[in-house]
Design a protein around this motif. Sequence first.
Motif, short mmCIF file in Angstrom:
data_model
loop_
_atom_site.label_atom_id
_atom_site.label_comp_id
_atom_site.label_asym_id
_atom_site.label_seq_id
_atom_site.Cartn_x
_atom_site.Cartn_y
_atom_site.Cartn_z
N PHE A 69 -31.33 -42.01 50.95
CA PHE A 69 -31.06 -40.73 50.29
C PHE A 69 -29.79 -40.79 49.44
N THR A 70 -28.94 -41.77 49.68
CA THR A 70 -27.73 -41.91 48.87
C THR A 70 -27.96 -42.74 47.62
N LEU A 71 -28.99 -43.56 47.61
CA LEU A 71 -29.22 -44.45 46.47
C LEU A 71 -29.43 -43.75 45.13
N PRO A 72 -30.03 -42.55 45.07
CA PRO A 72 -30.11 -41.89 43.75
C PRO A 72 -28.75 -41.64 43.11
N LEU A 73 -27.70 -41.55 43.91
CA LEU A 73 -26.36 -41.40 43.35
C LEU A 73 -25.89 -42.67 42.63
N ALA A 74 -26.61 -43.77 42.83
CA ALA A 74 -26.25 -45.03 42.18
C ALA A 74 -26.95 -45.21 40.84
N PHE A 75 -27.86 -44.29 40.45
CA PHE A 75 -28.52 -44.40 39.16
C PHE A 75 -27.48 -44.28 38.05
N ALA A 76 -27.73 -44.95 36.95
CA ALA A 76 -26.76 -45.04 35.86
C ALA A 76 -26.26 -43.68 35.36
N PRO A 77 -27.11 -42.69 35.11
CA PRO A 77 -26.57 -41.41 34.61
C PRO A 77 -25.63 -40.72 35.61
N ILE A 78 -26.00 -40.77 36.89
CA ILE A 78 -25.15 -40.14 37.91
C ILE A 78 -23.86 -40.93 38.07
N LEU A 79 -23.97 -42.24 38.09
CA LEU A 79 -22.77 -43.08 38.21
C LEU A 79 -21.87 -42.89 36.98
N GLY A 80 -22.49 -42.67 35.83
CA GLY A 80 -21.71 -42.39 34.62
C GLY A 80 -20.88 -41.13 34.76
N ILE A 81 -21.44 -40.12 35.40
CA ILE A 81 -20.69 -38.88 35.61
C ILE A 81 -19.50 -39.13 36.52
N TRP B 18 -21.06 -47.76 48.88
CA TRP B 18 -19.94 -46.97 48.37
C TRP B 18 -18.86 -47.87 47.78
N GLY B 19 -18.58 -48.98 48.43
CA GLY B 19 -17.58 -49.91 47.92
C GLY B 19 -17.97 -50.50 46.58
N VAL B 20 -19.22 -50.92 46.45
CA VAL B 20 -19.68 -51.50 45.18
C VAL B 20 -19.64 -50.44 44.07
N LEU B 21 -20.09 -49.24 44.36
CA LEU B 21 -20.06 -48.19 43.35
C LEU B 21 -18.63 -47.78 43.00
N SER B 22 -17.74 -47.79 43.96
CA SER B 22 -16.33 -47.48 43.69
C SER B 22 -15.73 -48.52 42.76
#
Length: 160
Positions: free
Chosen positions: A125-137, A20-24
């Motif tokens: 189960f949280t890692l798909p939220l890190a895919f580029a299209p989702i992270l772009g949203i 979560w920290g890295v994605l934030s």
Amino acid sequence: MIQSSIRKFTARYWSFLLVWGVLSLTILYRAFFNHEAALSTDAMHYLQLAQTLLDHGSYIVTDNTHTSGQSLFAIWPIVYPTLIFGVAKLTTFPVLWAAKLLNILSLGACFFLLHRQFRPYGIWFTLPLAFAPILGIYSLTWSETLFFLGFILLAEGLFQ
């Protein structure tokens, strides 16, 4: 007592906190260095309403297409700009950065709910939220971030 509780929380959720920290940081980096991509037409309407709520406390926004120059904000969803207003009011951030913080908090809530539901393998189960299209949203000022959270809450409620 408090330190042992913090230690237990950190030990249990270290992978969650790390991802979560890295994605934030990625969301903030993308917002800071790519301003044009962060502002779609809908995003500008959301931020305009949030700013109007801060300035005037009203859902009447400036609209040059009407003869009066003003109209009632009637773009769906109205909850997202209202939450941006709430975050901006609480943090005193400008509305753009309040929207980014709201998206980061929404992503964190999704991570936490998925991690809790599928423990001990919740991180997978949280890692798909890190895919580029989702992270772009999540990097953009779009209301879909709250829809993701709503779907996860709905799924969790159905499976309880």
